[in-house]
Design an enzyme around this catalytic site. Structure first.
Site, PDB file in Angstrom:
ATOM      1  CE1 TYR A   2      -4.337  -2.701   5.649  1.00  0.00           C
ATOM      2  CE2 TYR A   2      -3.736  -0.417   5.185  1.00  0.00           C
ATOM      3  CZ  TYR A   2      -4.030  -1.694   4.745  1.00  0.00           C
ATOM      4  OH  TYR A   2      -3.994  -1.976   3.399  1.00  0.00           O
TER       5      TYR A   2
ATOM      6  CE  LYS B   6      -1.700  -4.452   3.635  1.00  0.00           C
ATOM      7  NZ  LYS B   6      -1.973  -5.714   2.959  1.00  0.00           N
TER       8      LYS B   6
ATOM      9  CB  SER C  35      -0.851  -0.023   1.275  1.00  0.00           C
ATOM     10  OG  SER C  35      -1.441   1.222   1.502  1.00  0.00           O
TER      11      SER C  35
HETATM   12  P1  NAD Z   1     -11.216  -6.886   1.173  1.00  0.00           P
HETATM   13  O1  NAD Z   1     -11.475  -6.876   2.632  1.00  0.00           O
HETATM   14  O2  NAD Z   1     -12.353  -6.660   0.255  1.00  0.00           O
HETATM   15  O3  NAD Z   1     -10.492  -8.255   0.765  1.00  0.00           O
HETATM   16  C1  NAD Z   1      -9.680  -8.972   1.650  1.00  0.00           C
HETATM   17  C2  NAD Z   1     -10.123 -10.426   1.587  1.00  0.00           C
HETATM   18  O4  NAD Z   1      -9.299 -11.191   2.461  1.00  0.00           O
HETATM   19  C3  NAD Z   1     -11.556 -10.612   2.057  1.00  0.00           C
HETATM   20  O5  NAD Z   1     -12.234 -11.425   1.134  1.00  0.00           O
HETATM   21  C4  NAD Z   1     -11.421 -11.313   3.413  1.00  0.00           C
HETATM   22  O6  NAD Z   1     -12.508 -12.165   3.671  1.00  0.00           O
HETATM   23  C5  NAD Z   1     -10.115 -12.046   3.229  1.00  0.00           C
HETATM   24  N1  NAD Z   1      -9.381 -12.330   4.459  1.00  0.00           N
HETATM   25  C6  NAD Z   1      -9.059 -11.460   5.455  1.00  0.00           C
HETATM   26  N2  NAD Z   1      -8.361 -12.091   6.407  1.00  0.00           N
HETATM   27  C7  NAD Z   1      -8.211 -13.379   6.000  1.00  0.00           C
HETATM   28  C8  NAD Z   1      -7.572 -14.515   6.566  1.00  0.00           C
HETATM   29  N3  NAD Z   1      -6.977 -14.459   7.742  1.00  0.00           N
HETATM   30  N4  NAD Z   1      -7.602 -15.672   5.870  1.00  0.00           N
HETATM   31  C9  NAD Z   1      -8.224 -15.754   4.680  1.00  0.00           C
HETATM   32  N5  NAD Z   1      -8.851 -14.714   4.111  1.00  0.00           N
HETATM   33  C10 NAD Z   1      -8.841 -13.529   4.762  1.00  0.00           C
HETATM   34  O7  NAD Z   1     -10.054  -5.825   0.895  1.00  0.00           O
HETATM   35  P2  NAD Z   1      -9.474  -5.257  -0.468  1.00  0.00           P
HETATM   36  O8  NAD Z   1      -9.792  -3.820  -0.522  1.00  0.00           O
HETATM   37  O9  NAD Z   1      -9.851  -6.130  -1.586  1.00  0.00           O
HETATM   38  O10 NAD Z   1      -7.927  -5.375  -0.146  1.00  0.00           O
HETATM   39  C11 NAD Z   1      -7.159  -6.469  -0.597  1.00  0.00           C
HETATM   40  C12 NAD Z   1      -5.719  -6.258  -0.180  1.00  0.00           C
HETATM   41  O11 NAD Z   1      -5.233  -5.034  -0.717  1.00  0.00           O
HETATM   42  C13 NAD Z   1      -5.505  -6.162   1.332  1.00  0.00           C
HETATM   43  O12 NAD Z   1      -4.290  -6.787   1.653  1.00  0.00           O
HETATM   44  C14 NAD Z   1      -5.407  -4.673   1.566  1.00  0.00           C
HETATM   45  O13 NAD Z   1      -4.653  -4.393   2.708  1.00  0.00           O
HETATM   46  C15 NAD Z   1      -4.682  -4.242   0.318  1.00  0.00           C
HETATM   47  N6  NAD Z   1      -4.893  -2.824  -0.036  1.00  0.00           N
HETATM   48  C16 NAD Z   1      -6.156  -2.353  -0.181  1.00  0.00           C
HETATM   49  C17 NAD Z   1      -6.354  -1.025  -0.522  1.00  0.00           C
HETATM   50  C18 NAD Z   1      -7.735  -0.454  -0.663  1.00  0.00           C
HETATM   51  O14 NAD Z   1      -7.887   0.759  -0.658  1.00  0.00           O
HETATM   52  N7  NAD Z   1      -8.780  -1.263  -0.811  1.00  0.00           N
HETATM   53  C19 NAD Z   1      -5.255  -0.190  -0.736  1.00  0.00           C
HETATM   54  C20 NAD Z   1      -3.969  -0.715  -0.564  1.00  0.00           C
HETATM   55  C21 NAD Z   1      -3.807  -2.039  -0.229  1.00  0.00           C
HETATM   56  C1  WQD Z   2      -9.746   9.406   0.880  1.00  0.00           C
HETATM   57  C2  WQD Z   2      -9.957  10.871   1.214  1.00  0.00           C
HETATM   58  C3  WQD Z   2     -10.334  11.342   3.534  1.00  0.00           C
HETATM   59  C4  WQD Z   2     -14.152   9.287   3.813  1.00  0.00           C
HETATM   60  C5  WQD Z   2      -7.038   4.491   2.919  1.00  0.00           C
HETATM   61  C6  WQD Z   2      -5.944   3.857   3.707  1.00  0.00           C
HETATM   62  C7  WQD Z   2      -4.822   3.459   2.810  1.00  0.00           C
HETATM   63  C8  WQD Z   2      -5.326   2.623   1.650  1.00  0.00           C
HETATM   64  C9  WQD Z   2      -6.494   3.225   0.967  1.00  0.00           C
HETATM   65  C10 WQD Z   2      -5.080   0.327   2.189  1.00  0.00           C
HETATM   66  C11 WQD Z   2      -9.228  11.289   2.480  1.00  0.00           C
HETATM   67  C12 WQD Z   2     -11.534  11.695   2.704  1.00  0.00           C
HETATM   68  C13 WQD Z   2     -12.967   9.812   3.348  1.00  0.00           C
HETATM   69  C14 WQD Z   2     -15.196  10.171   4.191  1.00  0.00           C
HETATM   70  C15 WQD Z   2     -13.809  12.025   3.568  1.00  0.00           C
HETATM   71  N1  WQD Z   2      -5.787   1.352   2.090  1.00  0.00           N
HETATM   72  N2  WQD Z   2     -12.801  11.163   3.228  1.00  0.00           N
HETATM   73  N3  WQD Z   2     -14.967  11.505   4.048  1.00  0.00           N
HETATM   74  O1  WQD Z   2      -7.402   7.455   3.724  1.00  0.00           O
HETATM   75  O2  WQD Z   2      -6.473   7.911   1.394  1.00  0.00           O
HETATM   76  O3  WQD Z   2      -6.514   5.630   2.269  1.00  0.00           O
HETATM   77  O4  WQD Z   2      -7.494   3.578   1.912  1.00  0.00           O
HETATM   78  O5  WQD Z   2      -3.912   0.201   2.133  1.00  0.00           O
HETATM   79  O6  WQD Z   2      -3.894   2.790   3.589  1.00  0.00           O
HETATM   80  O7  WQD Z   2      -5.489   4.788   4.670  1.00  0.00           O
HETATM   81  O8  WQD Z   2      -8.643   6.650   1.641  1.00  0.00           O
HETATM   82  O9  WQD Z   2     -10.986   6.577   0.924  1.00  0.00           O
HETATM   83  O10 WQD Z   2     -10.470   6.612   3.396  1.00  0.00           O
HETATM   84  O11 WQD Z   2     -10.044   8.650   2.039  1.00  0.00           O
HETATM   85  O12 WQD Z   2     -13.648  13.243   3.459  1.00  0.00           O
HETATM   86  O13 WQD Z   2     -16.269   9.759   4.639  1.00  0.00           O
HETATM   87  O14 WQD Z   2     -11.337  11.102   1.443  1.00  0.00           O
HETATM   88  O15 WQD Z   2     -10.101  12.309   4.513  1.00  0.00           O
HETATM   89  O16 WQD Z   2      -8.745  12.565   2.267  1.00  0.00           O
HETATM   90  P1  WQD Z   2      -7.219   7.021   2.347  1.00  0.00           P
HETATM   91  P2  WQD Z   2     -10.109   7.050   2.028  1.00  0.00           P
END
Ligand code: NAD
Ligand code: WQD
Length: 341
Positions: free
Chosen positions: A149, A153, A124
C-alpha cells in the site's frame, strides 16, 4: 468551478465533498463503491443543501472516465480512489498496484486527453518510510514504506514527478495526510470500515458502542514516552478543508506548473494510551483494552512538520483532540452500524 472527486463516497472524500460544496465548488463524484456506500453522498447533499453529480465507475475504466469528462466540464480532479488497508495489501499486492498505481495512470491519461491539468492526490505520511527522522518535512527524500500500500503511494508520487517533467501544463499537488480521525460534527457522516477495523479510532469507537469486546494495543515497549506508538492525528474536517485550501492555492497560482507536496498534520504526536484516555474522557466511559504484541510494520512515532501548508496554503489543523473524540463518538453512537443502519 467543477471538481471531479474520485473516491468521493469514501471517508475522507465525503467530508471533502461537503467542504467543496460549502465553498461553492460544483462536484462530480466518481466511485465504484468498493469500500463505501452511496448513502454518504445522500447525507452530504442534505448537509450542504446542494446536489452532487454521482457516477458509479472504476478509475481503471478509461472509457467510462472519458464519458464523464465529456459530459461535465471538469476543471480539476481530486483523486481519493484507492484501496487503503495496509495489512490486506501484503496479501493481495497486485490488486493494490492495479487499483492504486495503474488506476491513477488511467485517470491521468484521460485527464491529459481532455486537457484537464489540475490534480490533487491523496498521498500519505507513509511515503517517508523508515529512513527519515521525525518530524517529517517535504524536503526529505521519499523512503521505503513497509507495505505494498505504502509503496503504491510512493510510486504514484514518482509518476506525478515524471509527468510534471514531461508536461509543462501539468499542475499537481500531493497532500501527504497523517492520521485522519473524527467525523463531521453533525454525526451524520463518518468513517464506516467494513469488517474488523484496521485503524485505531474506528476500533476504539466500536468497543465503546459494544460491537467489539476490547481493544488490543499493539505493543507498549516502544522507545516513546509511555511505550505505545505516537501518531499525528488530525480531524477529518481539517483535512477536508486542506483540499479546499490546495484548490484555492492552485487557483491563486495560475503561473504554477509542476508538482508540489504538502504535509497535512497537526505537528503533534499522540500515543495510543493517550488516545484511549482522551476517548474515555469524551464519552465518560471506560474502554476495555489489553496490550498485545507489536503489529508488523508499525513505526514507533511520526508526526508532521506542517509549516509549508501553514504558510503557503494558509491552512492549519485547528480542531482539538477532544473535538476529534467527541465527533467520532457522535458519529459512532448515532450510526452503530455505519451507513447500513
Ligand atoms: P475510503 O476507502 O473510505 O475511500 C476510498 C474510496 O475510493 C471508496 O469510496 C472506494 O469505494 C473508492 N474506490 C476504491 N477503488 C476505486 C476504484 N478503482 N475506482 C473508483 N473508486 C474506487 O478511504 P479513505 O480513508 O477515505 O482514503 C481516501 C484516500 O486517502 C485514499 O487514497 C487513501 O489511500 C488516502 N489516505 C488515507 C488515509 C487514512 O488514514 N484514511 C491516510 C493517508 C492517505
Ligand atoms: C495507529 C496506532 C497502531 C489499531 C495507517 C497507515 C497509514 C495511513 C493511516 C493511509 C498504531 C495502534 C491500531 C489497533 C492499536 N493510511 N493500534 N490497536 O498505522 O499509523 O497508519 O493509517 O495512508 O499509511 O499505515 O494508523 O490507526 O492503524 O494505528 O494499538 O487495533 O494505533 O499500532 O500505533 P497507522 P492506525
Amino acid at each position: 468551478m467543477k471538481v471531479l472527486v474520485t473516491g468521493g463516497a469514501g471517508y475522507i472524500g465525503s467530508h471533502t465533498v461537503l467542504s467543496l460544496l460549502e465553498n461553492n465548488y460544483d462536484v462530480v463524484v466518481y466511485d465504484n463503491l468498493v469500500n463505501s456506500s452511496i448513502e454518504s453522498i445522500d447525507r452530504v447533499e442534505k448537509l450542504a443543501g446542494k446536489k452532487v453529480e454521482f457516477v458509479e465507475g472504476d478509475i481503471c475504466n478509461k472509457d467510462k472516465l472519458s464519458q464523464v469528462f465529456k459530459q461535465f466540464k471538469i476543471d480539476a480532479v481530486i483523486h481519493f480512489a484507492a484501496l487503503k488497508a495496509v495489512g490486506e495489501s501484503t496479501q493481495i499486492p497486485l490488486s493494490y498496484y492495479q487499483n492504486n498505481v495503474h488506476g491513477t495512470v488511467c485517470l491521468l491519461e484521460v485527464m491529459q486527453q481532455h486537457k484537464v491539468h489540475n490534480f490533487i492526490f491523496s498521498s500519505s505520511a507513509t511515503v517517508y518510510g523508515e529512513e527519515n527522522d521525525v518530524p517529517y518535512v517535504e524536503t526529505m527524500k521519499l523512503g521505503t514504506p513497509s507495505s505494498p500500500y505504502g509503496a503504491s503511494k510512493v510510486m504514484v508520487e514518482r509518476v506525478l514527478a515524471d509527468l510534471a517533467l514531461s508536461d509543462p501544463n501539468f499542475r499537481g499537488v500531493s497532500l501527504r495526510y497523517f492520521n485522519p480521525i473524527g467525523a463531521h460534527e453533525s454525526g451524520t457522516i463518518g468513517e464506516d470500515p467494513k469488517g474488523i477495523p484496521n485503524n485505531l479510532l474506528p476500533y476504539v469507537a466500536q468497543v465503546a458502542v459494544g460491537k467489539r469486546d476490547k481493544l488490543g494495543i499493539f505493543g507498549d515497549d516502544y522507545p516513546t514516552k509511555d511505550g505505545t506508538c505516537e501518531r499525528d492525528y488530525l480531524h477529518v474536517m481539517d483535512l477536508a478543508q486542506g483540499h479546499v485550501a490546495a484548490l484555492d492555492w492552485l487557483n491563486r497560482h495560475s503561473e504554477f506548473s509542476g508538482v508540489e507536496a504538502f504535509n497535512l498534520g497537526t505537528g503533534n504526536g499522540t500515543s495510543v494510551f493517550a488516545i484511549v484516555k482522551a476517548f474515555e474522557l469524551a464519552i465518560n466511559k471506560e474502554i476495555k483494552f489489553e496490550v498485545s504484541p507489536r503489529r508488523a510494520g508499525d513505526l514507533p512515532a511520526f508526526w508532521a512538520n506542517a509549516n509549508k501548508a501553514n504558510q503557503q496554503l494558509n491552512w492549519q489543523a485547528s480542531r482539538t483532540l477532544e473535538k476529534m473524540m467527541e465527533d467520532t463518538w457522535r458519529w459512532q453512537s448515532n450510526n452503530p452500524n455505519g451507513y447500513l443502519a
